[in-house]
Scaffold this active site. Structure first.
Site, PDB file in Angstrom:
ATOM      1  N   CYS A  85      -6.901 -78.715  87.683  1.00 39.79           N
ATOM      2  CA  CYS A  85      -8.065 -78.901  86.826  1.00 39.79           C
ATOM      3  C   CYS A  85      -7.639 -79.458  85.462  1.00 39.79           C
ATOM      4  O   CYS A  85      -7.245 -80.617  85.369  1.00 39.79           O
ATOM      5  CB  CYS A  85      -8.844 -77.588  86.711  1.00 39.79           C
ATOM      6  SG  CYS A  85     -10.536 -77.788  86.082  1.00 39.79           S
ATOM      7  N   HIS A 194      -9.345 -75.396  92.489  1.00 44.05           N
ATOM      8  CA  HIS A 194      -8.421 -74.345  92.084  1.00 44.05           C
ATOM      9  C   HIS A 194      -7.844 -73.587  93.279  1.00 44.05           C
ATOM     10  O   HIS A 194      -8.414 -72.576  93.719  1.00 44.05           O
ATOM     11  CB  HIS A 194      -9.140 -73.348  91.178  1.00 44.05           C
ATOM     12  CG  HIS A 194      -9.413 -73.862  89.804  1.00 44.05           C
ATOM     13  ND1 HIS A 194      -8.625 -73.541  88.716  1.00 44.05           N
ATOM     14  CD2 HIS A 194     -10.382 -74.683  89.329  1.00 44.05           C
ATOM     15  CE1 HIS A 194      -9.099 -74.139  87.637  1.00 44.05           C
ATOM     16  NE2 HIS A 194     -10.170 -74.841  87.973  1.00 44.05           N
ATOM     17  N   GLU A 196      -5.370 -71.581  93.251  1.00 37.83           N
ATOM     18  CA  GLU A 196      -4.939 -70.244  92.846  1.00 37.83           C
ATOM     19  C   GLU A 196      -6.069 -69.227  92.932  1.00 37.83           C
ATOM     20  O   GLU A 196      -5.815 -68.016  92.876  1.00 37.83           O
ATOM     21  CB  GLU A 196      -4.353 -70.279  91.426  1.00 37.83           C
ATOM     22  CG  GLU A 196      -5.357 -70.320  90.298  1.00 37.83           C
ATOM     23  CD  GLU A 196      -5.956 -71.694  90.016  1.00 37.83           C
ATOM     24  OE1 GLU A 196      -6.538 -71.860  88.921  1.00 37.83           O
ATOM     25  OE2 GLU A 196      -5.848 -72.595  90.870  1.00 37.83           O
TER      26      GLU A 196
END
Length: 223
Positions: A85, A194, A196
């Site tokens: 991002c 994302h 994660e």
């Protein structure tokens, strides 16, 4: 596997990135934006957030941070680097990846779980995926529209350097439905969604993002 995770003023997702590294049995090493020191790590993650408040342009100030000078040098020598991002925006501003990230097509912040197609599974960060596999991970950005000139887009297509594409509706107007790209060497990857936030089905929509961090483990072990 020791993976550095950078914190800039305004970074939001450094703790999540560190957790993802640990989830892949790696050691997360905090890196400070103001230090000329990568602490001997095997790889670096430039996480999401609003570095330096996203003043001027997203990532435009962060690219000049002392730590990024070290990241650029290490990346050019082959160290795996992942920009997520805002991290993708920083890598583009630092010219580690081509193109630019601009305001979303409809000028709205987009926050949703997003399907992606894995277009390239030969990078340092995607070896655990099957090519053309579809994965579901969160997307949250206001300036995630990938833009590049025609020559750059052709080069990315011809050299198979598009790593992820959006599946279904394009959420932000990115050219060629691009969600993530890599450099020619395959060690630097940037993407807007994302991974994660999708390492455990208990806390994310899936655990599909974990494959990126396990892929890095494979890369480091082979090296």
């Amino acid at each position: 596997m020791r993976v550095g995770v950078i914190t800039f003023p305004g970074t939001l997702d450094d703790v999540d990135a560190q957790r993802a590294v640990r989830h892949a049995d790696g050691e997360a090493v905090p890196l400070w934006h103001g230090d000329h020191d990568l602490k001997g790590v095997d790889a670096v993650i430039v996480p999401g957030g609003f570095s330096y408040g996203d003043y001027l342009r997203c990532g435009a100030i962060a690219r000049f941070a002392p730590v990024m000078q070290e990241v650029v040098e290490a990346a050019n020598k082959g160290m795996p680097v992942l920009g997520i991002c805002n991290g993708f925006q920083i890598l583009a501003e630092a010219h580690l990846l081509p193109g630019a990230l601009t305001r979303n097509e409809k000028l709205h912040f987009v926050c949703r779980d997003q399907w992606l197609s894995v277009e390239n599974n030969t990078t340092a960060w995607t070896g655990r995926y099957d090519r053309n596999a579809e994965i579901l991970i969160p997307l949250k950005s206001g300036e995630g529209s990938y833009q590049a000139d025609e020559d750059t887009l052709k080069e990315l297509e011809d050299e198979h350097r598009i790593v992820f594409r959006y599946v279904g509706d394009n959420p932000n107007g990115s050219r060629n439905d691009i969600a993530g790209i890599t450099n020619a060497r395959g060690n630097v990857v940037g993407l807007m969604p994302h991974p994660e936030h999708a390492i455990d089905a208990l806390t994310g929509p899936t655990d599909d993002g974990l494959g990126m961090f396990l892929s890095l483990l494979d890369t480091v072990v082979k090296a």
